[in-house]
Design a protein around this motif. Structure first.
Motif, PDB file in Angstrom:
ATOM      1  N   SER A  91      40.919  70.394  48.692  1.00 41.92           N
ATOM      2  CA  SER A  91      42.158  70.395  47.899  1.00 41.92           C
ATOM      3  C   SER A  91      43.294  71.122  48.607  1.00 41.92           C
ATOM      4  O   SER A  91      43.078  72.146  49.269  1.00 41.92           O
ATOM      5  CB  SER A  91      41.912  71.076  46.546  1.00 41.92           C
ATOM      6  OG  SER A  91      40.887  70.418  45.837  1.00 41.92           O
ATOM      7  N   LEU A  92      44.496  70.543  48.403  1.00 41.44           N
ATOM      8  CA  LEU A  92      45.725  71.246  48.734  1.00 41.44           C
ATOM      9  C   LEU A  92      46.290  71.774  47.418  1.00 41.44           C
ATOM     10  O   LEU A  92      46.603  71.010  46.515  1.00 41.44           O
ATOM     11  CB  LEU A  92      46.738  70.321  49.409  1.00 41.44           C
ATOM     12  CG  LEU A  92      48.136  70.917  49.589  1.00 41.44           C
ATOM     13  CD1 LEU A  92      48.106  72.132  50.506  1.00 41.44           C
ATOM     14  CD2 LEU A  92      49.114  69.874  50.104  1.00 41.44           C
ATOM     15  N   VAL A  93      46.361  73.082  47.312  1.00 38.67           N
ATOM     16  CA  VAL A  93      46.891  73.711  46.099  1.00 38.67           C
ATOM     17  C   VAL A  93      48.339  74.108  46.396  1.00 38.67           C
ATOM     18  O   VAL A  93      48.596  74.937  47.275  1.00 38.67           O
ATOM     19  CB  VAL A  93      46.046  74.933  45.702  1.00 38.67           C
ATOM     20  CG1 VAL A  93      46.572  75.513  44.401  1.00 38.67           C
ATOM     21  CG2 VAL A  93      44.577  74.550  45.575  1.00 38.67           C
ATOM     22  N   PHE A  94      49.289  73.475  45.607  1.00 42.63           N
ATOM     23  CA  PHE A  94      50.717  73.649  45.881  1.00 42.63           C
ATOM     24  C   PHE A  94      51.377  74.328  44.671  1.00 42.63           C
ATOM     25  O   PHE A  94      51.055  74.010  43.523  1.00 42.63           O
ATOM     26  CB  PHE A  94      51.361  72.276  46.113  1.00 42.63           C
ATOM     27  CG  PHE A  94      52.625  72.325  46.896  1.00 42.63           C
ATOM     28  CD1 PHE A  94      52.612  72.361  48.293  1.00 42.63           C
ATOM     29  CD2 PHE A  94      53.853  72.351  46.243  1.00 42.63           C
ATOM     30  CE1 PHE A  94      53.791  72.397  49.006  1.00 42.63           C
ATOM     31  CE2 PHE A  94      55.034  72.397  46.964  1.00 42.63           C
ATOM     32  CZ  PHE A  94      55.006  72.424  48.355  1.00 42.63           C
ATOM     33  N   PRO A  95      52.267  75.293  44.901  1.00 46.57           N
ATOM     34  CA  PRO A  95      52.889  75.982  43.752  1.00 46.57           C
ATOM     35  C   PRO A  95      53.666  74.990  42.853  1.00 46.57           C
ATOM     36  O   PRO A  95      54.393  74.118  43.350  1.00 46.57           O
ATOM     37  CB  PRO A  95      53.831  76.991  44.395  1.00 46.57           C
ATOM     38  CG  PRO A  95      53.294  77.184  45.780  1.00 46.57           C
ATOM     39  CD  PRO A  95      52.710  75.879  46.171  1.00 46.57           C
ATOM     40  N   LEU A  96      53.478  75.124  41.538  1.00 49.35           N
ATOM     41  CA  LEU A  96      54.211  74.307  40.564  1.00 49.35           C
ATOM     42  C   LEU A  96      55.497  75.074  40.220  1.00 49.35           C
ATOM     43  O   LEU A  96      55.508  75.977  39.387  1.00 49.35           O
ATOM     44  CB  LEU A  96      53.348  74.086  39.319  1.00 49.35           C
ATOM     45  CG  LEU A  96      53.882  73.086  38.294  1.00 49.35           C
ATOM     46  CD1 LEU A  96      54.002  71.687  38.887  1.00 49.35           C
ATOM     47  CD2 LEU A  96      52.973  73.065  37.074  1.00 49.35           C
ATOM     48  N   VAL A  97      56.560  74.709  40.910  1.00 54.88           N
ATOM     49  CA  VAL A  97      57.820  75.463  40.834  1.00 54.88           C
ATOM     50  C   VAL A  97      58.802  74.736  39.898  1.00 54.88           C
ATOM     51  O   VAL A  97      58.996  73.516  40.017  1.00 54.88           O
ATOM     52  CB  VAL A  97      58.443  75.625  42.225  1.00 54.88           C
ATOM     53  CG1 VAL A  97      59.765  76.403  42.131  1.00 54.88           C
ATOM     54  CG2 VAL A  97      57.460  76.328  43.168  1.00 54.88           C
ATOM     55  N   GLU A  98      59.359  75.525  38.976  1.00 51.52           N
ATOM     56  CA  GLU A  98      60.463  74.990  38.146  1.00 51.52           C
ATOM     57  C   GLU A  98      61.736  75.136  38.978  1.00 51.52           C
ATOM     58  O   GLU A  98      62.170  76.256  39.264  1.00 51.52           O
ATOM     59  CB  GLU A  98      60.582  75.772  36.843  1.00 51.52           C
ATOM     60  CG  GLU A  98      61.620  75.187  35.898  1.00 51.52           C
ATOM     61  CD  GLU A  98      61.720  75.959  34.586  1.00 51.52           C
ATOM     62  OE1 GLU A  98      62.581  75.587  33.771  1.00 51.52           O
ATOM     63  OE2 GLU A  98      60.926  76.925  34.389  1.00 51.52           O
ATOM     64  N   LEU A  99      62.291  73.980  39.379  1.00 50.24           N
ATOM     65  CA  LEU A  99      63.384  74.001  40.349  1.00 50.24           C
ATOM     66  C   LEU A  99      64.656  74.623  39.798  1.00 50.24           C
ATOM     67  O   LEU A  99      65.475  75.149  40.560  1.00 50.24           O
ATOM     68  CB  LEU A  99      63.669  72.577  40.817  1.00 50.24           C
ATOM     69  CG  LEU A  99      62.513  71.893  41.576  1.00 50.24           C
ATOM     70  CD1 LEU A  99      62.905  70.483  41.975  1.00 50.24           C
ATOM     71  CD2 LEU A  99      62.072  72.700  42.776  1.00 50.24           C
TER      72      LEU A  99
END
Length: 605
Positions: A175-183
């Motif tokens: 898995s690639l775990v990517f930050p869930l960013v509120e832009l």
């Protein structure tokens, strides 16, 4: 055996042919080993580079997908609804938004064959997958969630993700775990998890390992395997210190040589990837690395062994043709040295050329030498026999002359009875001496001759002389040459002292082991040391002519010694002890052949 010509030739030719070949095999194999090592290192580096490029490309693609999901308007609406920024949405609208997000990420997953699944995780335990929505999920304690919060985008090794579709529950993923960013606020509200089938990375890895290496592993800096669930690789645990040094090394690729606990030498070919510092390690043993070289070396050594065998056979065949005649010649020469002329003359001649000529010449020479020695020996025997006969004939007239003097003296004195006794004894002695058919008599016969002579002397000198005879009865049948004792007794009488002391002549015949001993002792005038030395020298001489032509004193003694020397050779021993005015003792030692009564002659030795 090594000092024979054949052995030397075998050793020399084998050394000249085989040693250079083996040396060439060793040198070439070592050079080939070095060359192969360089080629394999280069080839392995290229293979690892290709695989690293594949992984980098795959990771780039997955990262692009994560950016695409994160930047999508629908995804941002979902983030805002989950973070509480957008509070205008009703519960039904949120459910509808969840459904649209699920369909969106499912569409993206289906459009990329490398993607197993995609899921959005908010910070409150709400998950939207490609086929389901999950609530109240406790994943904050999971390593991957901690990694993304602390380090940003992170890769997680092979594991089982429970938020995948049901048919993939047991399928390992990376898995690639990517930050869930509120832009809008640039705050992290959770994580985007993009799953890739582990097989997408493992299958190319397995193919590489099957072709070139014993094992190929993709591991993390801590040593855990990335592509499977087995944890830390066993070989990394065995060489933990070397692996730690490899991780800390600034080089991105290279090769490390290791030696295991069982003595096996291994090589690690490594390549560091850009993804989370993953390390690609290909392991191969020295035996596998240089298998072809070792096989070639064994083949060449086998060829060398064959060449050695053929060389030995060829050299044996060649040397046999050269050394066989020499061996026959050497054996014949040893036989000839031992006196076996017949074996030397019957030499096995099979050689040709120079060797054959040498063998023929030696056989002819041995034959001629045998005939010459036989003729020379015959001549010597005839000469010896003639000299012996001449010495024997010298005794008879000398004795007869002395006896006739005695008879004449008795006749002049008118001693008739004594004259008759002397005449009768003389007749017996003449009968013994004129028996010319043989020169060999028994001890008993020779002692009778001595007793007849002693009787004659007693008749002549009466009380002025006395004879003492001691004889071993067991020696009566022993055969000896004629007239050994009588000339010695005659000399003892002749050179007695003419004074008031009676002359005593003592005669002893006895056995000493394998010899018969005659001793004649008297108390006569004796001889000087010079005379004794001269007589003993004559006894050791082989020249009978000096005795035949001698006109000196003591001719009887010299005659006996010369005849014994001619007949018995070195087997005859004489010892003379004499003092002037005290007498003389003469000891003759003659050998007796073992098992027979005859005295051993020089010709029969």
């Amino acid at each position: 055996m090594f000092y024979t010509l054949k052995s030397k030739m075998l050793f020399t030719f084998s050394l000249l042919l085989v040693v250079p070949f083996i040396t060439m095999v060793v040198i070439l194999s070592e050079q080939s080993k070095s060359s192969v090592e360089q080629i394999i290192t280069s080839s392995s580096a290229q293979t690892l580079e290709q695989y690293a490029g594949y992984v980098d490309m795959l990771s780039k693609q997955i990262e692009d997908i994560a950016f695409q999901v994160l930047g999508n308007e629908l995804s941002q609406q979902w983030i805002e609804s989950r973070s509480g920024t957008n509070r205008q949405l009703s519960q039904n609208e949120r459910y509808a938004l969840n459904a649209r997000v699920k369909d969106y990420i499912a569409q993206i997953a289906l459009s990329h064959s490398n993607i197993a699944s995609i899921s959005l995780h908010d910070s409150q335990g709400f998950v939207v997958g490609i086929d389901s929505v999950y609530e109240h999920v406790q994943y904050e304690s999971d390593d991957w969630y901690r990694l993304v919060k602390e380090n940003g985008p992170s890769w997680v090794g092979s594991h089982i993700d429970p938020y995948q579709p049901r048919h993939l529950y047991r399928e390992p993923v990376i898995s690639l775990v990517f930050p869930l960013v509120e832009l809008k606020t640039l705050t992290i509200q959770g994580a985007i998890k993009v799953n890739v089938y582990s097989s997408m990375i493992q299958q190319p890895l397995a193919k590489i390992g099957g072709n070139e290496w014993s094992t190929v592993r993709l591991v993390t800096p801590s040593g855990d395997t990335v592509t499977d669930l087995s944890g830390t690789a066993e070989e990394l645990l065995e060489h933990r210190s070397q692996f730690t040094a490899l991780v800390k090394d600034n080089e991105s690729k290279g090769v490390v040589q290791l030696e295991g606990n069982d003595g096996t030498v291994r090589y690690w070919f490594y390549r560091k990837l850009t993804i989370k510092d993953w390390i690609l390690i290909g392991e191969i043993t020295e035996k596998e690395l240089f298998h072809d070289i070792h096989a070639t070396r064994r083949t060449m050594l086998a060829i060398g062994g064959g060449v050695l065998l053929l060389t030995i056979v060829a050299v044996y065949w060649i040397s046999s043709g050269m050394t066989r005649p020499l061996s026959h010649l050497s054996k014949a020469m040893r036989k000839l040295e031992m006196g076996d002329f017949h074996a030397a003359e019957k030499l096995d001649i099979r050689g040709k050329g120079e060797a054959g000529y040498v063998l023929h010449a030696f056989a002819r020479m041995a034959g001629r030498l045998q005939r010459l020695i036989r003729d020379e020996f015959t001549l010597k025997l005839r000469k010896q026999d003639a000299e012996y006969k001449a010495l024997l004939m010298q005794v008879n007239p000398h004795f007869l002359y002395n006896t006739l003097e005695i008879i004449g003296g008795l006749a002049a004195q008118n001693k008739t009875e004594q004259l008759m006794d002397v005449t009768e004894s003389l007749g017996q002695m003449l009968r013994h001496s004129l028996k010319l058919d043989t020169d060999i008599v028994t001890v008993s016969e020779d002692m009778k001759h001595v007793r007849y002579y002693a009787k004659i002397m007693e008749c002549r000198f009466e009380d002025e002389i006395k004879f003492e005879i001691e004889e071993d009865a067991s020696l009566q049948r022993v055969r000896i040459i004629k007239f050994i004792l009588q000339p010695l007794v005659e000399n003892a009488v002749k050179y007695r002292r003419e004074d008031e002391v009676p002359a005593v002549v003592r005669i002893t015949v006895k056995r000493d082991k394998d010899s018969i001993i005659f001793i004649v002792e008297d108390n006569g005038k004796g001889m000087s040391a010079e005379q004794v030395h001269e007589i003993e020298s004559d006894a050791r001489s082989e020249d009978a002519a000096s005795v035949l032509g001698s006109a000196g004193r003591r001719i009887g003694l010299r005659n006996v010694l010369a005849r014994c020397r001619l007949y018995y050779g070195d087997l005859f021993k004489v010892q003379i002890r004499s003092d002037l005015g005290k007498g003389t003792t003469i000891c003759l030692r003659l050998p007796i052949s073992e098992g027979i009564d005859d005295v051993q002659s020089a010709a029969g030795r």
